[in-house]
Design an enzyme around this catalytic site. Structure first.
Site, PDB file in Angstrom:
ATOM      1  N   GLY A  47       0.827  -1.193   0.000  1.00  0.00           N
ATOM      2  CA  GLY A  47       0.000   0.000   0.000  1.00  0.00           C
ATOM      3  C   GLY A  47       0.862   1.244   0.000  1.00  0.00           C
ATOM      4  N   GLN A  52       3.082   9.937   0.907  1.00  0.00           N
ATOM      5  CA  GLN A  52       4.371   9.249   0.975  1.00  0.00           C
ATOM      6  C   GLN A  52       5.276   9.576  -0.207  1.00  0.00           C
ATOM      7  OE1 GLN A  52       2.435   5.254   2.029  1.00  0.00           O
ATOM      8  NE2 GLN A  52       4.423   5.149   3.038  1.00  0.00           N
ATOM      9  N   CYS A  91       6.135  -0.091   6.998  1.00  0.00           N
ATOM     10  CA  CYS A  91       5.710   1.041   6.175  1.00  0.00           C
ATOM     11  C   CYS A  91       6.874   1.486   5.307  1.00  0.00           C
ATOM     12  CB  CYS A  91       5.254   2.182   7.082  1.00  0.00           C
ATOM     13  SG  CYS A  91       4.758   3.674   6.212  1.00  0.00           S
ATOM     14  N   LEU A  92       6.591   1.801   4.048  1.00  0.00           N
ATOM     15  CA  LEU A  92       7.645   2.277   3.148  1.00  0.00           C
ATOM     16  C   LEU A  92       8.330   3.531   3.702  1.00  0.00           C
ATOM     17  CD1 LEU A  92       5.844   1.880  -0.305  1.00  0.00           C
ATOM     18  CD2 LEU A  92       7.685   0.452   0.596  1.00  0.00           C
ATOM     19  N   HIS A 133      -4.318   1.197   7.532  1.00  0.00           N
ATOM     20  CA  HIS A 133      -2.963   1.764   7.621  1.00  0.00           C
ATOM     21  C   HIS A 133      -2.824   2.961   6.670  1.00  0.00           C
ATOM     22  CE1 HIS A 133       1.629   1.203   7.734  1.00  0.00           C
ATOM     23  NE2 HIS A 133       1.432   2.042   6.731  1.00  0.00           N
ATOM     24  N   GLU A 134      -3.260   2.776   5.428  1.00  0.00           N
ATOM     25  CA  GLU A 134      -3.138   3.857   4.437  1.00  0.00           C
ATOM     26  C   GLU A 134      -4.057   5.028   4.780  1.00  0.00           C
ATOM     27  OE1 GLU A 134      -0.644   3.642   2.597  1.00  0.00           O
ATOM     28  OE2 GLU A 134      -0.328   1.528   3.013  1.00  0.00           O
ATOM     29  N   HIS A 137      -2.548   7.439   7.063  1.00  0.00           N
ATOM     30  CA  HIS A 137      -1.582   8.358   6.443  1.00  0.00           C
ATOM     31  C   HIS A 137      -2.260   9.664   6.025  1.00  0.00           C
ATOM     32  CE1 HIS A 137       2.266   6.324   6.125  1.00  0.00           C
ATOM     33  NE2 HIS A 137       1.718   5.223   5.629  1.00  0.00           N
TER      34      HIS A 137
HETATM   35 CO    CO Z   1       2.597   3.310   5.590  1.00  0.00          CO
END
Ligand code: CO
Length: 165
Positions: A47, A52, A91-92, A133-134, A137
């Protein structure tokens, strides 16, 4: 399509509130394609949210490898949450970090697609985790804010459960 650079924890933009998308144009389509390409590179992520890659818009893309394939969410609203599940998240934007987070077992979400059409989706399991999760953000929340401390016994139990599945 083009790869975009991923913003990492410590950059204040990750803590900002993303704004709604108003224009459903070719620029949005390019952004969505770039987000997916950036997410898929080296199978890094399941995701990615627009913030991000430095874009403060309420957009995320997910693909947890299930029958849904790639899903795009624009201006999403999670309007139902049910149950609870723990999962080891990463997470990225937080390279090298992971931790257990509690999320709903099942959610209902409505969002717009890249053409501005509204759709409704019920998600459970990993897909529900990933969407939550997304979604976080979009309001400047990272999974590291929500990590729960577990005992070694609890972790062993969760890992055994995951192997059973
Ligand atoms: Co993330």
């Amino acid at each position: 399509m083009a790869l975009r650079e991923i913003v990492v924890d410590g950059d204040p933009i990750l803590r900002k509130i993303s704004r709604p998308v108003e224009k459903f144009d070719s620029k949005l389509a390019t952004l969505l394609d770039d987000m997916a390409e950036t997410m898929y590179l080296d199978n890094r992520g399941i995701g990615i949210a627009a913030v991000q890659i430095g874009i403060l818009r309420r957009i995320f893309v997910v693909d947890v490898g299930d029958e849904h394939g790639k899903l795009e969410f624009i201006n999403p609203e999670i309007y139902e949450r049910e149950g609870a599940q723990l999962y080891l998240e990463g997470c990225l934007s937080c390279p090298g970090k992971n931790g257990y987070v509690e999320r709903p077992e099942r959610i209902r979400v409505r969002a717009q697609d890249r053409n501005g059409e509204w759709f409704d989706l019920e998600a459970e399991g990993l897909l529900a985790i990933c969407i939550c999760h997304e979604y976080d953000h979009l309001d400047g929340t990272l999974f590291i804010d929500k990590v729960v401390e577990l005992t070694e016994e609890q972790i062993a139990e969760l890992e055994a459960e995951e192997e059973e599945e």
